[in-house]
Design an enzyme around this catalytic site. Structure first.
Site, PDB file in Angstrom:
ATOM      1  N   LYS A 178       2.264   1.556   6.086  1.00  0.00           N
ATOM      2  CA  LYS A 178       1.303   1.944   7.139  1.00  0.00           C
ATOM      3  C   LYS A 178       1.594   1.091   8.365  1.00  0.00           C
ATOM      4  O   LYS A 178       0.939   0.058   8.585  1.00  0.00           O
ATOM      5  CB  LYS A 178      -0.132   1.659   6.678  1.00  0.00           C
ATOM      6  CG  LYS A 178      -0.598   2.424   5.459  1.00  0.00           C
ATOM      7  CD  LYS A 178      -2.077   2.102   5.243  1.00  0.00           C
ATOM      8  CE  LYS A 178      -2.539   2.416   3.862  1.00  0.00           C
ATOM      9  NZ  LYS A 178      -3.898   1.908   3.596  1.00  0.00           N
ATOM     10  N   PHE A 187      -6.902   5.353   3.377  1.00  0.00           N
ATOM     11  CA  PHE A 187      -6.958   4.681   2.074  1.00  0.00           C
ATOM     12  C   PHE A 187      -6.434   5.659   1.027  1.00  0.00           C
ATOM     13  O   PHE A 187      -6.973   6.747   0.853  1.00  0.00           O
ATOM     14  CB  PHE A 187      -8.380   4.238   1.733  1.00  0.00           C
ATOM     15  CG  PHE A 187      -8.414   3.307   0.554  1.00  0.00           C
ATOM     16  CD1 PHE A 187      -8.163   1.946   0.712  1.00  0.00           C
ATOM     17  CD2 PHE A 187      -8.673   3.796  -0.719  1.00  0.00           C
ATOM     18  CE1 PHE A 187      -8.169   1.084  -0.381  1.00  0.00           C
ATOM     19  CE2 PHE A 187      -8.686   2.940  -1.822  1.00  0.00           C
ATOM     20  CZ  PHE A 187      -8.437   1.586  -1.646  1.00  0.00           C
ATOM     21  N   VAL A 188      -5.365   5.267   0.345  1.00  0.00           N
ATOM     22  CA  VAL A 188      -4.713   6.196  -0.581  1.00  0.00           C
ATOM     23  C   VAL A 188      -4.798   5.707  -2.022  1.00  0.00           C
ATOM     24  O   VAL A 188      -4.962   4.513  -2.276  1.00  0.00           O
ATOM     25  CB  VAL A 188      -3.235   6.431  -0.179  1.00  0.00           C
ATOM     26  CG1 VAL A 188      -3.137   7.106   1.179  1.00  0.00           C
ATOM     27  CG2 VAL A 188      -2.441   5.133  -0.209  1.00  0.00           C
ATOM     28  N   ASP A 242       0.817  -2.822   4.124  1.00  0.00           N
ATOM     29  CA  ASP A 242      -0.313  -2.473   4.989  1.00  0.00           C
ATOM     30  C   ASP A 242      -0.331  -3.474   6.153  1.00  0.00           C
ATOM     31  O   ASP A 242       0.405  -3.317   7.112  1.00  0.00           O
ATOM     32  CB  ASP A 242      -1.574  -2.531   4.112  1.00  0.00           C
ATOM     33  CG  ASP A 242      -2.822  -2.046   4.803  1.00  0.00           C
ATOM     34  OD1 ASP A 242      -2.756  -1.125   5.620  1.00  0.00           O
ATOM     35  OD2 ASP A 242      -3.909  -2.598   4.522  1.00  0.00           O
ATOM     36  N   ARG A 260      -5.281   5.644 -10.844  1.00  0.00           N
ATOM     37  CA  ARG A 260      -3.876   5.220 -10.924  1.00  0.00           C
ATOM     38  C   ARG A 260      -3.022   6.289 -11.593  1.00  0.00           C
ATOM     39  O   ARG A 260      -1.810   6.348 -11.400  1.00  0.00           O
ATOM     40  CB  ARG A 260      -3.731   3.921 -11.735  1.00  0.00           C
ATOM     41  CG  ARG A 260      -4.317   2.694 -11.066  1.00  0.00           C
ATOM     42  CD  ARG A 260      -3.885   1.454 -11.839  1.00  0.00           C
ATOM     43  NE  ARG A 260      -4.677   0.274 -11.502  1.00  0.00           N
ATOM     44  CZ  ARG A 260      -4.405  -0.558 -10.496  1.00  0.00           C
ATOM     45  NH1 ARG A 260      -3.371  -0.346  -9.724  1.00  0.00           N
ATOM     46  NH2 ARG A 260      -5.170  -1.608 -10.271  1.00  0.00           N
ATOM     47  N   ARG A 300      -0.769  -4.573  -9.653  1.00  0.00           N
ATOM     48  CA  ARG A 300      -0.492  -3.528 -10.613  1.00  0.00           C
ATOM     49  C   ARG A 300       0.000  -2.251  -9.953  1.00  0.00           C
ATOM     50  O   ARG A 300       0.516  -1.358 -10.604  1.00  0.00           O
ATOM     51  CB  ARG A 300      -1.782  -3.230 -11.395  1.00  0.00           C
ATOM     52  CG  ARG A 300      -2.094  -4.302 -12.429  1.00  0.00           C
ATOM     53  CD  ARG A 300      -3.440  -4.091 -13.061  1.00  0.00           C
ATOM     54  NE  ARG A 300      -4.404  -4.909 -12.352  1.00  0.00           N
ATOM     55  CZ  ARG A 300      -5.706  -4.921 -12.670  1.00  0.00           C
ATOM     56  NH1 ARG A 300      -6.160  -4.124 -13.622  1.00  0.00           N
ATOM     57  NH2 ARG A 300      -6.544  -5.707 -12.019  1.00  0.00           N
ATOM     58  N   GLY A 301      -0.177  -2.167  -8.640  1.00  0.00           N
ATOM     59  CA  GLY A 301       0.049  -0.907  -7.930  1.00  0.00           C
ATOM     60  C   GLY A 301       1.436  -0.316  -8.014  1.00  0.00           C
ATOM     61  O   GLY A 301       1.608   0.883  -7.814  1.00  0.00           O
ATOM     62  N   GLU A 347       7.172  -2.861  -4.148  1.00  0.00           N
ATOM     63  CA  GLU A 347       5.780  -2.947  -3.690  1.00  0.00           C
ATOM     64  C   GLU A 347       5.232  -1.518  -3.548  1.00  0.00           C
ATOM     65  O   GLU A 347       5.976  -0.595  -3.241  1.00  0.00           O
ATOM     66  CB  GLU A 347       5.788  -3.716  -2.353  1.00  0.00           C
ATOM     67  CG  GLU A 347       4.540  -3.703  -1.518  1.00  0.00           C
ATOM     68  CD  GLU A 347       3.393  -4.514  -2.097  1.00  0.00           C
ATOM     69  OE1 GLU A 347       3.047  -4.268  -3.263  1.00  0.00           O
ATOM     70  OE2 GLU A 347       2.823  -5.350  -1.373  1.00  0.00           O
ATOM     71  N   ASP A 348       3.935  -1.367  -3.765  1.00  0.00           N
ATOM     72  CA  ASP A 348       3.352  -0.024  -3.598  1.00  0.00           C
ATOM     73  C   ASP A 348       3.160   0.321  -2.125  1.00  0.00           C
ATOM     74  O   ASP A 348       3.660   1.332  -1.645  1.00  0.00           O
ATOM     75  CB  ASP A 348       2.035   0.123  -4.393  1.00  0.00           C
ATOM     76  CG  ASP A 348       0.992  -0.942  -4.048  1.00  0.00           C
ATOM     77  OD1 ASP A 348       1.274  -1.875  -3.257  1.00  0.00           O
ATOM     78  OD2 ASP A 348      -0.133  -0.854  -4.585  1.00  0.00           O
ATOM     79  N   ASP A 393      -4.755   2.334  -7.103  1.00  0.00           N
ATOM     80  CA  ASP A 393      -6.135   2.563  -7.552  1.00  0.00           C
ATOM     81  C   ASP A 393      -7.154   2.564  -6.421  1.00  0.00           C
ATOM     82  O   ASP A 393      -6.912   2.081  -5.317  1.00  0.00           O
ATOM     83  CB  ASP A 393      -6.545   1.457  -8.519  1.00  0.00           C
ATOM     84  CG  ASP A 393      -6.805   0.132  -7.792  1.00  0.00           C
ATOM     85  OD1 ASP A 393      -5.902  -0.323  -7.062  1.00  0.00           O
ATOM     86  OD2 ASP A 393      -7.910  -0.423  -7.910  1.00  0.00           O
TER      87      ASP A 393
HETATM   88  P1  5GP Z   1      -1.190  -6.014   2.858  1.00  0.00           P
HETATM   89  O1  5GP Z   1      -1.137  -7.435   2.437  1.00  0.00           O
HETATM   90  O2  5GP Z   1       0.127  -5.467   3.365  1.00  0.00           O
HETATM   91  O3  5GP Z   1      -2.310  -5.756   3.846  1.00  0.00           O
HETATM   92  O4  5GP Z   1      -1.656  -5.196   1.639  1.00  0.00           O
HETATM   93  C1  5GP Z   1      -0.826  -4.826   0.625  1.00  0.00           C
HETATM   94  C2  5GP Z   1      -1.625  -4.433  -0.587  1.00  0.00           C
HETATM   95  O5  5GP Z   1      -2.911  -3.917  -0.251  1.00  0.00           O
HETATM   96  C3  5GP Z   1      -0.942  -3.317  -1.319  1.00  0.00           C
HETATM   97  O6  5GP Z   1      -0.009  -3.818  -2.244  1.00  0.00           O
HETATM   98  C4  5GP Z   1      -2.095  -2.637  -2.001  1.00  0.00           C
HETATM   99  O7  5GP Z   1      -2.379  -3.293  -3.207  1.00  0.00           O
HETATM  100  C5  5GP Z   1      -3.252  -2.847  -1.069  1.00  0.00           C
HETATM  101  N1  5GP Z   1      -3.447  -1.651  -0.248  1.00  0.00           N
HETATM  102  C6  5GP Z   1      -3.074  -1.443   1.029  1.00  0.00           C
HETATM  103  N2  5GP Z   1      -3.420  -0.205   1.431  1.00  0.00           N
HETATM  104  C7  5GP Z   1      -4.036   0.384   0.384  1.00  0.00           C
HETATM  105  C8  5GP Z   1      -4.572   1.689   0.156  1.00  0.00           C
HETATM  106  O8  5GP Z   1      -4.573   2.590   1.003  1.00  0.00           O
HETATM  107  N3  5GP Z   1      -5.085   1.918  -1.086  1.00  0.00           N
HETATM  108  C9  5GP Z   1      -5.091   0.965  -2.060  1.00  0.00           C
HETATM  109  N4  5GP Z   1      -5.636   1.284  -3.224  1.00  0.00           N
HETATM  110  N5  5GP Z   1      -4.582  -0.262  -1.894  1.00  0.00           N
HETATM  111  C10 5GP Z   1      -4.041  -0.543  -0.687  1.00  0.00           C
END
Ligand code: 5GP
Length: 178
Positions: free
Chosen positions: A133, A154-155, A105, A167, A45-46, A101-102, A161
Site C-alpha cells: 500500500k 483494510f484487506v 503498509d 485467514r 502469521r499473515g 511478508e503479507d 486476518d
Molecule cells: P506496517 O508496519 O508496514 O505498517 O504493517 C505491516 C503489517 O500490518 C502487515 O504485515 C500486516 O500484518 C498488517 N497490515 C497492514 N495492512 C493490513 C490490512 O489491510 N489488513 C490486515 N489484516 N493487516 C494489515
C-alpha cells in the site's frame, strides 16, 4: 468498526494470485540461480499461505523458517512498535535470505525486521511482499518483489486476518463496514 457488521468484497481473485506467484517465482529463481543456501523466512502469521504457495513454485533448493513479529493485534491501525515474538530456528549468517511478508503498509515492520536480520550477517537479504500500500508509507522502504500494489483499504484473506478471522479465504478481500 464493530466486528459483527462488515462484509468482504473480493479485491484480488485466487486465480490472479496464483498467476502472479508463478511469475514472481521465475524472477526469484533467476535472482538466486547460483545459490544452494537459500532460506525463505515467513513472517507469521499473515504470510503463511503465501509462503506455502510460493515455495512450492520455486525450483530451487530452499529451507523454510519463520519469524513472528507483533503487528496490529485486533485493531485496524498499525502500531509503530514492532517486537520479535518468535525468533528463527536456524542461523542465517552467510546464507541467502528471502523474507516473505503479507503486506507492506507504513513500512515500519519490514524496516525493523530487515535491520534485525541484517545484524545476523546474511550473504544476501531480499524481500517479497504479496501486497503493498504505497500511499500509506511512512518510512522509505520497498520489498524487492511485490505481488500487487493496492489502495488504502483494510484487506483480509489468503492468510491475512481481521481479528484472527478470514485467514482461510482463498482470495484477497476488502473489509467494508456496514
Ligand atoms: P506496517 O508496519 O508496514 O505498517 O504493517 C505491516 C503489517 O500490518 C502487515 O504485515 C500486516 O500484518 C498488517 N497490515 C497492514 N495492512 C493490513 C490490512 O489491510 N489488513 C490486515 N489484516 N493487516 C494489515
Amino acid at each position: 468498526m464493530t466486528q459483527a457488521s462488515y462484509r468482504i468484497d473480493e479485491m484480488i481473485s485466487a486465480r490472479a494470485i496464483a498467476a502472479r506467484i508463478e511469475s514472481l517465482a521465475r524472477e526469484i529463481e533467476r535472482h538466486f540461480a547460483d545459490t544452494d543456501k537459500l532460506v525463505v523466512i515467513g513472517l507469521l502469521r499473515g504470510s503463511f499461505v503465501f509462503i506455502a504457495d510460493l515455495v512450492r513454485k520455486l525450483d530451487l533448493p530452499v529451507e523454510v523458517d519463520f519469524l513472528e513479529v507483533s503487528s496490529y493485534g485486533n485493531a485496524m491501525h498499525s502500531s509503530r512498535e514492532v517486537r520479535i515474538l518468535k525468533d528463527l530456528r536456524g542461523e542465517i549468517a552467510g546464507r541467502d535470505v528471502l523474507v516473505v511478508e503479507d503486506i507492506v503498509d507504513t513500512g515500519h515492520t519490514l524496516q525493523h525486521v530487515m535491520g534485525f536480520l541484517h545484524q545476523r550477517g546474511p550473504e544476501r537479504l531480499e524481500t517479497i511482499a504479496l501486497l503493498d500500500k504505497p500511499s500509506r508509507r511512512e518510512v522509505d522502504i520497498r520489498a524487492t518483489w511485490t505481488g500487487f500494489e493496492i489502495p488504502d483499504a483494510f484487506v483480509v484473506g489468503y492468510g491475512i486476518d481481521y481479528a484472527q478471522k478470514n485467514r482461510n479465504l482463498p482470495h484477497i478481500g476488502k473489509v467494508i463496514a456496514l
